[in-house]
Design a protein around this motif. Structure first.
Motif, PDB file in Angstrom:
ATOM      1  N   ALA A 195      12.065  -2.706  13.212  1.00 42.92           N
ATOM      2  CA  ALA A 195      13.130  -2.837  12.222  1.00 42.92           C
ATOM      3  C   ALA A 195      14.444  -2.281  12.754  1.00 42.92           C
ATOM      4  CB  ALA A 195      12.738  -2.133  10.927  1.00 42.92           C
ATOM      5  N   MET A 196      14.379  -1.147  13.433  1.00 49.35           N
ATOM      6  CA  MET A 196      15.593  -0.534  13.982  1.00 49.35           C
ATOM      7  C   MET A 196      16.227  -1.410  15.059  1.00 49.35           C
ATOM      8  SD  MET A 196      16.362   2.311  12.435  1.00 49.35           S
ATOM      9  CE  MET A 196      17.422   3.180  13.608  1.00 49.35           C
ATOM     10  N   ALA A 197      15.390  -2.183  15.758  1.00 49.34           N
ATOM     11  CA  ALA A 197      15.912  -3.070  16.798  1.00 49.34           C
ATOM     12  C   ALA A 197      16.480  -4.356  16.209  1.00 49.34           C
ATOM     13  CB  ALA A 197      14.804  -3.408  17.795  1.00 49.34           C
ATOM     14  N   GLY A 198      16.230  -4.573  14.898  1.00 49.38           N
ATOM     15  CA  GLY A 198      16.706  -5.792  14.255  1.00 49.38           C
ATOM     16  C   GLY A 198      17.663  -5.496  13.117  1.00 49.38           C
ATOM     17  N   ASP A 199      17.315  -5.981  11.918  1.00 50.57           N
ATOM     18  CA  ASP A 199      18.237  -5.847  10.785  1.00 50.57           C
ATOM     19  C   ASP A 199      17.966  -4.617   9.924  1.00 50.57           C
ATOM     20  OD1 ASP A 199      15.914  -6.592   9.420  1.00 50.57           O
ATOM     21  OD2 ASP A 199      16.513  -8.691   9.352  1.00 50.57           O
ATOM     22  N   ARG A 200      17.001  -3.797  10.328  1.00 53.88           N
ATOM     23  CA  ARG A 200      16.668  -2.529   9.656  1.00 53.88           C
ATOM     24  C   ARG A 200      16.074  -2.722   8.260  1.00 53.88           C
ATOM     25  NH1 ARG A 200      20.695   2.414  11.136  1.00 53.88           N
ATOM     26  NH2 ARG A 200      20.947   1.989  13.355  1.00 53.88           N
ATOM     27  N   ILE A 201      15.582  -3.903   7.957  1.00 53.31           N
ATOM     28  CA  ILE A 201      15.043  -4.180   6.626  1.00 53.31           C
ATOM     29  C   ILE A 201      13.524  -3.976   6.611  1.00 53.31           C
ATOM     30  CG2 ILE A 201      14.630  -5.978   4.902  1.00 53.31           C
ATOM     31  CD1 ILE A 201      17.456  -5.046   4.803  1.00 53.31           C
ATOM     32  N   ILE A 202      13.045  -3.258   5.592  1.00 57.31           N
ATOM     33  CA  ILE A 202      11.617  -3.073   5.342  1.00 57.31           C
ATOM     34  C   ILE A 202      11.383  -3.304   3.854  1.00 57.31           C
ATOM     35  CG2 ILE A 202       9.736  -1.374   5.219  1.00 57.31           C
ATOM     36  CD1 ILE A 202      10.887  -0.075   7.729  1.00 57.31           C
ATOM     37  N   GLY A 203      10.316  -4.005   3.512  1.00 54.15           N
ATOM     38  CA  GLY A 203       9.976  -4.229   2.120  1.00 54.15           C
ATOM     39  C   GLY A 203       8.944  -3.226   1.635  1.00 54.15           C
ATOM     40  N   MET A 204       9.252  -2.577   0.529  1.00 62.82           N
ATOM     41  CA  MET A 204       8.274  -1.710  -0.132  1.00 62.82           C
ATOM     42  C   MET A 204       7.571  -2.532  -1.199  1.00 62.82           C
ATOM     43  SD  MET A 204       8.534   1.126   1.483  1.00 62.82           S
ATOM     44  CE  MET A 204       7.320   1.994   0.457  1.00 62.82           C
ATOM     45  N   ILE A 205       6.242  -2.486  -1.202  1.00 58.93           N
ATOM     46  CA  ILE A 205       5.470  -3.279  -2.147  1.00 58.93           C
ATOM     47  C   ILE A 205       4.168  -2.547  -2.431  1.00 58.93           C
ATOM     48  CG2 ILE A 205       4.277  -4.660  -0.376  1.00 58.93           C
ATOM     49  CD1 ILE A 205       4.825  -7.136  -2.247  1.00 58.93           C
ATOM     50  N   GLN A 206       3.662  -2.690  -3.638  1.00 58.18           N
ATOM     51  CA  GLN A 206       2.414  -2.032  -3.985  1.00 58.18           C
ATOM     52  C   GLN A 206       1.232  -2.960  -3.717  1.00 58.18           C
ATOM     53  OE1 GLN A 206       2.406   1.211  -7.127  1.00 58.18           O
ATOM     54  NE2 GLN A 206       3.424  -0.442  -8.216  1.00 58.18           N
ATOM     55  N   PRO A 207       0.115  -2.407  -3.219  1.00 61.61           N
ATOM     56  CA  PRO A 207      -1.090  -3.213  -3.070  1.00 61.61           C
ATOM     57  C   PRO A 207      -1.835  -3.307  -4.393  1.00 61.61           C
ATOM     58  CG  PRO A 207      -1.500  -0.990  -2.300  1.00 61.61           C
ATOM     59  CD  PRO A 207      -0.047  -1.034  -2.714  1.00 61.61           C
ATOM     60  N   PHE A 208      -2.656  -4.347  -4.519  1.00 62.34           N
ATOM     61  CA  PHE A 208      -3.568  -4.391  -5.650  1.00 62.34           C
ATOM     62  C   PHE A 208      -4.527  -3.211  -5.547  1.00 62.34           C
ATOM     63  CE2 PHE A 208      -2.434  -8.937  -5.999  1.00 62.34           C
ATOM     64  CZ  PHE A 208      -2.242  -8.993  -7.365  1.00 62.34           C
ATOM     65  N   PRO A 209      -4.905  -2.608  -6.675  1.00 66.54           N
ATOM     66  CA  PRO A 209      -5.855  -1.494  -6.621  1.00 66.54           C
ATOM     67  C   PRO A 209      -7.210  -1.963  -6.116  1.00 66.54           C
ATOM     68  CG  PRO A 209      -5.482  -2.195  -8.889  1.00 66.54           C
ATOM     69  CD  PRO A 209      -4.487  -2.923  -8.048  1.00 66.54           C
ATOM     70  N   GLY A 210      -7.923  -1.061  -5.467  1.00 67.19           N
ATOM     71  CA  GLY A 210      -9.240  -1.397  -4.937  1.00 67.19           C
ATOM     72  C   GLY A 210      -9.436  -0.779  -3.576  1.00 67.19           C
ATOM     73  N   GLY A 211     -10.646  -0.825  -3.105  1.00 64.53           N
ATOM     74  CA  GLY A 211     -10.987  -0.147  -1.857  1.00 64.53           C
ATOM     75  C   GLY A 211     -10.952  -1.025  -0.630  1.00 64.53           C
ATOM     76  N   SER A 212     -10.404  -2.239  -0.736  1.00 61.38           N
ATOM     77  CA  SER A 212     -10.385  -3.143   0.405  1.00 61.38           C
ATOM     78  C   SER A 212      -9.547  -2.578   1.544  1.00 61.38           C
ATOM     79  CB  SER A 212      -9.819  -4.499  -0.030  1.00 61.38           C
ATOM     80  OG  SER A 212      -9.555  -5.325   1.081  1.00 61.38           O
ATOM     81  N   SER A 213      -9.982  -2.843   2.779  1.00 58.69           N
ATOM     82  CA  SER A 213      -9.214  -2.400   3.939  1.00 58.69           C
ATOM     83  C   SER A 213      -7.921  -3.193   4.089  1.00 58.69           C
ATOM     84  CB  SER A 213     -10.054  -2.530   5.211  1.00 58.69           C
ATOM     85  OG  SER A 213     -10.435  -3.888   5.402  1.00 58.69           O
ATOM     86  N   LEU A 214      -7.875  -4.386   3.491  1.00 57.76           N
ATOM     87  CA  LEU A 214      -6.657  -5.195   3.510  1.00 57.76           C
ATOM     88  C   LEU A 214      -6.426  -5.729   2.100  1.00 57.76           C
ATOM     89  CD1 LEU A 214      -4.515  -6.164   5.597  1.00 57.76           C
ATOM     90  CD2 LEU A 214      -5.752  -8.342   5.628  1.00 57.76           C
ATOM     91  N   PRO A 215      -5.961  -4.855   1.202  1.00 57.77           N
ATOM     92  CA  PRO A 215      -5.801  -5.270  -0.201  1.00 57.77           C
ATOM     93  C   PRO A 215      -4.705  -6.306  -0.355  1.00 57.77           C
ATOM     94  CG  PRO A 215      -4.778  -3.142   0.168  1.00 57.77           C
ATOM     95  CD  PRO A 215      -5.507  -3.480   1.431  1.00 57.77           C
ATOM     96  N   GLY A 216      -4.830  -7.118  -1.401  1.00 57.41           N
ATOM     97  CA  GLY A 216      -3.756  -8.044  -1.721  1.00 57.41           C
ATOM     98  C   GLY A 216      -2.511  -7.288  -2.136  1.00 57.41           C
ATOM     99  N   LEU A 217      -1.392  -7.994  -2.137  1.00 57.74           N
ATOM    100  CA  LEU A 217      -0.108  -7.383  -2.463  1.00 57.74           C
ATOM    101  C   LEU A 217       0.372  -7.891  -3.811  1.00 57.74           C
ATOM    102  CD1 LEU A 217       1.576  -7.800   1.053  1.00 57.74           C
ATOM    103  CD2 LEU A 217       0.456  -5.744   0.140  1.00 57.74           C
ATOM    104  N   LEU A 218       0.988  -7.011  -4.583  1.00 60.88           N
ATOM    105  CA  LEU A 218       1.546  -7.416  -5.865  1.00 60.88           C
ATOM    106  C   LEU A 218       2.700  -8.405  -5.650  1.00 60.88           C
ATOM    107  CD1 LEU A 218       1.389  -4.075  -7.876  1.00 60.88           C
ATOM    108  CD2 LEU A 218      -0.116  -6.046  -8.038  1.00 60.88           C
ATOM    109  N   PRO A 219       3.034  -9.198  -6.655  1.00 63.03           N
ATOM    110  CA  PRO A 219       3.949 -10.322  -6.432  1.00 63.03           C
ATOM    111  C   PRO A 219       5.413  -9.963  -6.246  1.00 63.03           C
ATOM    112  CG  PRO A 219       3.273 -10.227  -8.734  1.00 63.03           C
ATOM    113  CD  PRO A 219       2.431  -9.229  -8.010  1.00 63.03           C
ATOM    114  N   VAL A 220       5.813  -8.748  -6.631  1.00 60.49           N
ATOM    115  CA  VAL A 220       7.225  -8.362  -6.525  1.00 60.49           C
ATOM    116  C   VAL A 220       7.337  -7.031  -5.797  1.00 60.49           C
ATOM    117  CG1 VAL A 220       9.335  -7.768  -7.797  1.00 60.49           C
ATOM    118  CG2 VAL A 220       7.838  -9.585  -8.645  1.00 60.49           C
ATOM    119  N   GLY A 221       8.255  -6.962  -4.845  1.00 66.59           N
ATOM    120  CA  GLY A 221       8.564  -5.721  -4.138  1.00 66.59           C
ATOM    121  C   GLY A 221      10.065  -5.551  -4.061  1.00 66.59           C
ATOM    122  N   CYS A 222      10.508  -4.585  -3.275  1.00 67.41           N
ATOM    123  CA  CYS A 222      11.947  -4.357  -3.094  1.00 67.41           C
ATOM    124  C   CYS A 222      12.229  -4.088  -1.622  1.00 67.41           C
ATOM    125  CB  CYS A 222      12.423  -3.183  -3.936  1.00 67.41           C
ATOM    126  SG  CYS A 222      14.226  -2.909  -3.880  1.00 67.41           S
ATOM    127  N   ALA A 223      13.187  -4.810  -1.088  1.00 68.46           N
ATOM    128  CA  ALA A 223      13.586  -4.619   0.303  1.00 68.46           C
ATOM    129  C   ALA A 223      14.628  -3.519   0.406  1.00 68.46           C
ATOM    130  CB  ALA A 223      14.141  -5.918   0.878  1.00 68.46           C
TER     131      ALA A 223
END
Length: 219
Positions: A47-75
């Motif tokens: 990110a620092m080498a590019g546009d410095r943008i990172i999206g914060m987003i919440q995962p769906f609750p649960g114990g999965s090692s790769l949980p789904g992501l909620l539909p709305v986040g904030c960059a």
């Protein structure tokens, strides 16, 4: 204007995301992060080498090692960066705009990336925030006082009473210890006055429930 972006089209379509339950970033809010996992150190480097943008987003609750992501986040854009002697990164993300998750990409990077749609939240890029004039500041502060009293907390009331409406609402929404679904409701509220209504309701519920724990200061 948020971080120099004027239109939704100015923001990158593909962004790295940091899935973190219970953590909220809002437009023009500032979120300090302590980065230590190798995959997220890699993400910050890229990110620092590019546009410095990172999206914060919440995962769906649960114990999965790769949980789904909620539909709305904030960059957010990295606006502060420091490296510690033990290799951690201390960064600050300043919120730019919310996004809808269009799709998660299949990538070779150790961190996750998504295609982000900002069009529905283009108003996040302008200040004052939509709905600012309709905000019930008195009701918000009354609910805040009751919420803090049940928890033995205190704040700088002079700052709270004079802070710009968006700064007050968003800082409280980000800082107060609400549950992940409640944080998501605050994130998805379309306008600032609606977010303030959700925030006021959550604080009133919290005050009615009665806070527990040791008294501490939020100053």
């Amino acid at each position: 204007m948020a971080q120099g972006y004027i239109r939704a089209a100015d923001l990158p379509q593909v962004i790295p995301v940091f899935p973190l339950s219970g953590v909220l970033l809002l437009p023009r809010g500032q979120l300090p992060l302590n980065i230590f996992e190798p995959r997220y150190l890699n993400m910050v480097d890229d990110a620092m080498a590019g546009d410095r943008i990172i999206g914060m987003i919440q995962p769906f609750p649960g114990g999965s090692s790769l949980p789904g992501l909620l539909p709305v986040g904030c960059a957010g854009r990295i606006t502060s960066f420091n490296e510690t002697s033990d290799g951690r990164y201390l960064i600050t993300l300043t919120g730019c705009a919310r996004f809808r998750l269009s799709t998660e990409l299949l990538v070779q990077t150790p961190y996750r990336q998504v295609r982000a749609a900002f069009e529905d939240f283009e108003s996040d890029l302008t200040a004052p925030a939509a709905g600012e004039g309709a905000l019930d500041r008195e009701g918000l502060l009354e609910a805040l006082k009751a919420y803090l009293e049940t928890r033995g907390l205190d704040i700088d009331w002079e700052t709270a009473e004079t802070a710009p409406p968006e700064a007050l609402v968003n800082s409280l929404a980000m800082a107060l210890p609400f549950d992940p679904p409640e944080k998501q409701a605050l994130l998805e509220a379309p306008r600032l006055d609606e977010r303030a209504e959700v925030l006021t309701a959550l604080m009133r519920i919290g005050a009615a429930d009665g806070g527990e724990g040791e008294a501490q200061s939020m100053q």
